[in-house]
Enzyme design. Structure first.
Site, mmCIF file in Angstrom:
data_model
loop_
_atom_site.group_PDB
_atom_site.id
_atom_site.type_symbol
_atom_site.label_atom_id
_atom_site.label_comp_id
_atom_site.label_asym_id
_atom_site.label_seq_id
_atom_site.Cartn_x
_atom_site.Cartn_y
_atom_site.Cartn_z
ATOM 1 N N ARG A 95 -8.603 10.961 -7.252
ATOM 2 C CA ARG A 95 -7.653 11.489 -6.278
ATOM 3 C C ARG A 95 -6.879 10.327 -5.678
ATOM 4 O O ARG A 95 -7.345 9.672 -4.754
ATOM 5 C CB ARG A 95 -8.386 12.268 -5.187
ATOM 6 C CG ARG A 95 -9.013 13.561 -5.679
ATOM 7 C CD ARG A 95 -9.887 14.187 -4.621
ATOM 8 N NE ARG A 95 -11.044 13.367 -4.320
ATOM 9 C CZ ARG A 95 -11.953 13.666 -3.399
ATOM 10 N NH1 ARG A 95 -11.806 14.757 -2.680
ATOM 11 N NH2 ARG A 95 -12.986 12.879 -3.196
ATOM 12 N N TYR A 108 0.854 -1.188 0.000
ATOM 13 C CA TYR A 108 0.000 0.000 0.000
ATOM 14 C C TYR A 108 0.889 1.237 0.000
ATOM 15 O O TYR A 108 1.946 1.232 -0.619
ATOM 16 C CB TYR A 108 -0.960 -0.057 1.204
ATOM 17 C CG TYR A 108 -2.173 0.818 1.027
ATOM 18 C CD1 TYR A 108 -2.991 0.706 -0.106
ATOM 19 C CD2 TYR A 108 -2.513 1.776 1.967
ATOM 20 C CE1 TYR A 108 -4.091 1.510 -0.277
ATOM 21 C CE2 TYR A 108 -3.621 2.592 1.805
ATOM 22 C CZ TYR A 108 -4.402 2.456 0.676
ATOM 23 O OH TYR A 108 -5.501 3.253 0.503
ATOM 24 N N LYS A 152 -5.561 -2.034 -0.674
ATOM 25 C CA LYS A 152 -6.287 -1.856 0.585
ATOM 26 C C LYS A 152 -6.949 -3.164 1.010
ATOM 27 O O LYS A 152 -6.913 -3.555 2.184
ATOM 28 C CB LYS A 152 -7.329 -0.754 0.436
ATOM 29 C CG LYS A 152 -8.050 -0.394 1.722
ATOM 30 C CD LYS A 152 -9.002 0.753 1.524
ATOM 31 C CE LYS A 152 -8.280 2.069 1.355
ATOM 32 N NZ LYS A 152 -7.661 2.538 2.630
#
Length: 267
Positions: free
Chosen positions: A180, A127, A198
Protein backbone atom coordinates in the site's frame (compact mmCIF):
# COMPACT_ATOMS: atom_id res chain seq x y z
CA UNK A 1 48.74 2.24 7.57
CA UNK A 2 47.98 5.21 9.77
CA UNK A 3 44.41 6.35 9.82
CA UNK A 4 43.68 9.54 7.96
CA UNK A 5 41.16 12.11 9.07
CA UNK A 6 38.55 13.66 6.84
CA UNK A 7 37.66 17.00 8.39
CA UNK A 8 33.99 17.85 8.25
CA UNK A 9 32.60 21.36 7.81
CA UNK A 10 29.65 22.93 9.60
CA UNK A 11 26.03 22.27 8.71
CA UNK A 12 26.10 18.51 9.12
CA UNK A 13 23.87 16.07 10.94
CA UNK A 14 24.10 15.25 14.60
CA UNK A 15 27.03 12.83 14.46
CA UNK A 16 29.27 15.30 12.64
CA UNK A 17 28.23 18.61 14.15
CA UNK A 18 26.76 19.62 17.48
CA UNK A 19 25.06 22.92 18.15
CA UNK A 20 25.69 23.87 21.76
CA UNK A 21 23.52 26.54 23.34
CA UNK A 22 25.61 28.88 25.42
CA UNK A 23 24.36 30.62 28.51
CA UNK A 24 24.10 33.92 26.69
CA UNK A 25 22.02 32.33 23.92
CA UNK A 26 24.83 32.19 21.39
CA UNK A 27 25.57 29.00 19.49
CA UNK A 28 28.94 27.32 19.38
CA UNK A 29 29.77 24.99 16.51
CA UNK A 30 32.01 22.07 17.24
CA UNK A 31 33.30 20.23 14.20
CA UNK A 32 34.66 16.70 14.27
CA UNK A 33 36.63 14.48 11.96
CA UNK A 34 35.99 11.01 10.55
CA UNK A 35 38.74 8.43 10.83
CA UNK A 36 39.19 6.36 7.66
CA UNK A 37 41.73 4.09 6.01
CA UNK A 38 40.31 4.76 2.56
CA UNK A 39 42.25 6.63 -0.10
CA UNK A 40 41.82 7.94 -3.60
CA UNK A 41 38.61 7.05 -5.43
CA UNK A 42 37.37 5.21 -2.35
CA UNK A 43 37.00 8.65 -0.76
CA UNK A 44 35.41 10.56 -3.63
CA UNK A 45 33.02 7.71 -4.47
CA UNK A 46 31.88 7.21 -0.90
CA UNK A 47 28.84 9.45 -0.24
CA UNK A 48 29.52 9.42 3.50
CA UNK A 49 33.10 10.70 3.10
CA UNK A 50 32.86 12.73 -0.08
CA UNK A 51 32.84 16.54 0.21
CA UNK A 52 33.12 17.30 -3.48
CA UNK A 53 35.37 20.26 -4.17
CA UNK A 54 35.23 21.34 -0.51
CA UNK A 55 38.30 19.23 0.28
CA UNK A 56 41.22 21.46 1.23
CA UNK A 57 44.62 21.05 -0.42
CA UNK A 58 45.97 19.41 2.74
CA UNK A 59 43.11 16.90 2.78
CA UNK A 60 43.58 16.13 -0.91
CA UNK A 61 47.26 15.40 -0.39
CA UNK A 62 46.73 13.29 2.73
CA UNK A 63 43.88 11.29 1.23
CA UNK A 64 45.48 10.73 -2.16
CA UNK A 65 42.78 12.58 -4.09
CA UNK A 66 44.91 15.48 -5.33
CA UNK A 67 44.44 15.42 -9.09
CA UNK A 68 41.19 13.44 -8.87
CA UNK A 69 39.18 16.63 -8.41
CA UNK A 70 39.13 19.89 -10.38
CA UNK A 71 41.93 22.18 -9.11
CA UNK A 72 39.67 24.60 -7.29
CA UNK A 73 38.19 24.78 -3.81
CA UNK A 74 34.48 25.47 -3.37
CA UNK A 75 32.93 25.79 0.06
CA UNK A 76 29.81 23.84 0.86
CA UNK A 77 27.79 27.06 0.71
CA UNK A 78 28.83 27.59 -2.91
CA UNK A 79 28.08 23.97 -3.73
CA UNK A 80 24.60 24.38 -2.27
CA UNK A 81 24.00 27.33 -4.60
CA UNK A 82 25.09 25.21 -7.57
CA UNK A 83 22.67 22.45 -6.59
CA UNK A 84 19.83 24.95 -6.20
CA UNK A 85 20.57 26.40 -9.62
CA UNK A 86 20.42 22.95 -11.21
CA UNK A 87 17.28 22.21 -9.23
CA UNK A 88 15.54 25.29 -10.62
CA UNK A 89 16.41 24.25 -14.18
CA UNK A 90 14.53 20.96 -13.91
CA UNK A 91 11.22 20.82 -15.73
CA UNK A 92 9.15 18.75 -13.30
CA UNK A 93 9.15 17.30 -9.80
CA UNK A 94 10.26 13.84 -10.89
CA UNK A 95 13.40 15.30 -12.47
CA UNK A 96 13.99 17.26 -9.26
CA UNK A 97 13.60 14.05 -7.25
CA UNK A 98 16.14 12.26 -9.45
CA UNK A 99 18.55 15.19 -9.02
CA UNK A 100 18.31 15.10 -5.22
CA UNK A 101 18.58 11.31 -4.99
CA UNK A 102 21.64 11.41 -7.24
CA UNK A 103 23.16 13.97 -4.90
CA UNK A 104 22.40 11.70 -1.93
CA UNK A 105 24.24 8.87 -3.70
CA UNK A 106 27.32 11.05 -4.29
CA UNK A 107 27.58 13.44 -1.36
CA UNK A 108 25.36 12.84 1.67
CA UNK A 109 26.66 15.85 3.53
CA UNK A 110 25.73 18.24 0.71
CA UNK A 111 22.39 16.48 0.18
CA UNK A 112 21.31 17.09 3.77
CA UNK A 113 22.68 20.60 3.72
CA UNK A 114 20.41 21.33 0.75
CA UNK A 115 17.40 19.73 2.47
CA UNK A 116 17.93 21.65 5.68
CA UNK A 117 18.35 24.93 3.80
CA UNK A 118 14.62 24.92 2.97
CA UNK A 119 12.91 21.82 4.35
CA UNK A 120 9.40 23.04 3.45
CA UNK A 121 10.45 23.37 -0.17
CA UNK A 122 12.19 20.01 -0.50
CA UNK A 123 10.02 17.78 1.71
CA UNK A 124 7.30 17.38 -0.98
CA UNK A 125 10.02 16.27 -3.42
CA UNK A 126 11.91 13.83 -1.21
CA UNK A 127 8.69 12.43 0.25
CA UNK A 128 5.00 12.83 -0.50
CA UNK A 129 3.63 13.52 -3.02
CA UNK A 130 6.54 13.21 -5.47
CA UNK A 131 7.93 10.00 -3.99
CA UNK A 132 4.72 8.25 -5.08
CA UNK A 133 5.45 9.03 -8.72
CA UNK A 134 9.10 8.09 -8.18
CA UNK A 135 8.02 4.69 -6.84
CA UNK A 136 5.83 4.12 -9.88
CA UNK A 137 8.82 4.94 -12.09
CA UNK A 138 11.37 3.16 -9.87
CA UNK A 139 12.57 0.98 -12.75
CA UNK A 140 13.45 4.09 -14.75
CA UNK A 141 14.84 6.29 -11.97
CA UNK A 142 16.91 3.54 -10.31
CA UNK A 143 20.57 4.57 -10.13
CA UNK A 144 22.12 2.97 -7.09
CA UNK A 145 20.70 0.49 -4.56
CA UNK A 146 19.86 1.86 -1.15
CA UNK A 147 18.72 -0.25 1.76
CA UNK A 148 18.19 -3.98 2.16
CA UNK A 149 16.02 -6.09 -0.14
CA UNK A 150 14.65 -9.30 1.38
CA UNK A 151 12.54 -11.55 -0.84
CA UNK A 152 10.19 -14.34 0.14
CA UNK A 153 12.89 -16.78 -1.01
CA UNK A 154 15.17 -15.45 1.75
CA UNK A 155 12.64 -16.24 4.46
CA UNK A 156 14.71 -19.02 6.05
CA UNK A 157 17.90 -16.98 6.34
CA UNK A 158 16.78 -13.43 7.06
CA UNK A 159 19.20 -13.14 9.98
CA UNK A 160 22.13 -13.75 7.62
CA UNK A 161 20.97 -11.00 5.28
CA UNK A 162 20.54 -8.59 8.17
CA UNK A 163 24.07 -9.34 9.35
CA UNK A 164 25.42 -8.40 5.92
CA UNK A 165 24.40 -4.77 6.50
CA UNK A 166 27.71 -2.93 7.09
CA UNK A 167 26.51 -0.72 9.95
CA UNK A 168 25.86 -2.56 13.22
CA UNK A 169 24.81 0.48 15.23
CA UNK A 170 21.44 0.97 13.53
CA UNK A 171 19.18 3.50 15.22
CA UNK A 172 16.20 3.67 12.84
CA UNK A 173 14.66 1.11 10.48
CA UNK A 174 11.71 1.68 8.17
CA UNK A 175 10.20 -1.49 6.69
CA UNK A 176 7.68 -1.89 3.87
CA UNK A 177 6.34 -4.67 1.68
CA UNK A 178 5.18 -2.18 -0.96
CA UNK A 179 1.57 -3.36 -0.79
CA UNK A 180 0.00 0.00 0.00
CA UNK A 181 1.99 2.95 -1.32
CA UNK A 182 0.29 6.32 -0.83
CA UNK A 183 -3.02 5.07 -2.23
CA UNK A 184 -1.32 3.90 -5.44
CA UNK A 185 -1.91 0.22 -4.80
CA UNK A 186 0.55 -2.64 -4.67
CA UNK A 187 3.88 -1.55 -6.18
CA UNK A 188 5.93 -4.47 -4.88
CA UNK A 189 9.66 -3.79 -4.61
CA UNK A 190 9.15 -0.42 -6.30
CA UNK A 191 7.95 0.76 -2.90
CA UNK A 192 11.54 1.04 -1.62
CA UNK A 193 11.38 4.77 -2.32
CA UNK A 194 9.08 5.21 0.69
CA UNK A 195 11.45 4.04 3.47
CA UNK A 196 14.38 5.78 1.75
CA UNK A 197 12.51 9.08 1.64
CA UNK A 198 11.11 8.78 5.16
CA UNK A 199 14.55 8.10 6.64
CA UNK A 200 16.01 11.05 4.74
CA UNK A 201 13.52 13.25 6.57
CA UNK A 202 14.39 11.60 9.90
CA UNK A 203 17.95 12.71 9.30
CA UNK A 204 17.13 16.20 8.05
CA UNK A 205 14.47 16.94 10.68
CA UNK A 206 15.38 14.64 13.55
CA UNK A 207 19.16 14.57 13.37
CA UNK A 208 19.53 10.78 13.06
CA UNK A 209 22.88 10.11 11.33
CA UNK A 210 22.16 8.69 7.85
CA UNK A 211 24.63 5.81 8.24
CA UNK A 212 22.55 4.65 11.24
CA UNK A 213 19.35 4.45 9.19
CA UNK A 214 18.24 1.30 7.39
CA UNK A 215 15.41 1.11 4.82
CA UNK A 216 14.15 -2.44 4.26
CA UNK A 217 11.97 -3.89 1.51
CA UNK A 218 10.17 -7.17 2.28
CA UNK A 219 9.54 -8.38 -1.25
CA UNK A 220 6.71 -10.90 -1.14
CA UNK A 221 5.71 -10.15 -4.71
CA UNK A 222 2.93 -7.98 -6.08
CA UNK A 223 -0.60 -8.74 -7.20
CA UNK A 224 -0.33 -5.92 -9.72
CA UNK A 225 -0.23 -7.87 -12.99
CA UNK A 226 0.67 -4.79 -15.03
CA UNK A 227 3.63 -4.18 -12.77
CA UNK A 228 4.90 -7.75 -13.09
CA UNK A 229 4.70 -7.65 -16.89
CA UNK A 230 7.02 -4.69 -17.16
CA UNK A 231 10.47 -5.68 -18.40
CA UNK A 232 12.08 -3.14 -16.10
CA UNK A 233 10.37 -4.49 -12.97
CA UNK A 234 13.13 -5.21 -10.45
CA UNK A 235 11.87 -8.42 -8.84
CA UNK A 236 11.15 -11.98 -10.02
CA UNK A 237 9.09 -12.75 -6.89
CA UNK A 238 5.57 -14.00 -7.50
CA UNK A 239 2.69 -12.73 -5.43
CA UNK A 240 2.43 -14.73 -2.22
CA UNK A 241 0.29 -12.48 -0.05
CA UNK A 242 -2.31 -13.65 2.45
CA UNK A 243 -0.30 -12.71 5.52
CA UNK A 244 3.01 -14.06 4.25
CA UNK A 245 4.92 -10.95 5.31
CA UNK A 246 4.04 -11.78 8.89
CA UNK A 247 6.63 -14.55 8.74
CA UNK A 248 9.34 -11.91 8.61
CA UNK A 249 8.48 -10.37 11.98
CA UNK A 250 10.19 -12.86 14.29
CA UNK A 251 13.70 -12.47 12.76
CA UNK A 252 13.25 -8.69 12.75
CA UNK A 253 12.26 -8.70 16.41
CA UNK A 254 15.34 -10.69 17.40
CA UNK A 255 17.57 -8.40 15.34
CA UNK A 256 15.90 -5.34 16.86
CA UNK A 257 16.87 -6.54 20.33
CA UNK A 258 20.44 -7.41 19.31
CA UNK A 259 21.06 -4.12 17.49
CA UNK A 260 19.23 -2.10 20.17
CA UNK A 261 17.56 0.08 17.60
CA UNK A 262 15.66 3.04 18.94
CA UNK A 263 13.08 3.16 16.17
CA UNK A 264 11.47 0.58 13.90
CA UNK A 265 8.49 1.45 11.70
CA UNK A 266 6.49 -0.81 9.41
CA UNK A 267 4.74 0.69 6.38
Amino acid sequence: MARRLVARESGEWESMMMMVKMKDGAEEKRGTAVATRKRGYDITRNPYLNKGMAFSLEERLQLGIHGLLPPCFLSQDVQVLRVLRNYDLKKDDLDRYVLLMGLQDRNEKLFYRVLISDIERFMPIVYTPTVGLACQQYGLTFRRPRGLFITIHDRSHIATLLQSWPEMDVRAVVVTDGERILGLGDLGCYGMGIPVGKLALYTACGGIPPQKCLPIMLDVGTDNEKQRQRKRYCSPARCVRAGTSGGFKAPFTRWHVRARMSLCIEL
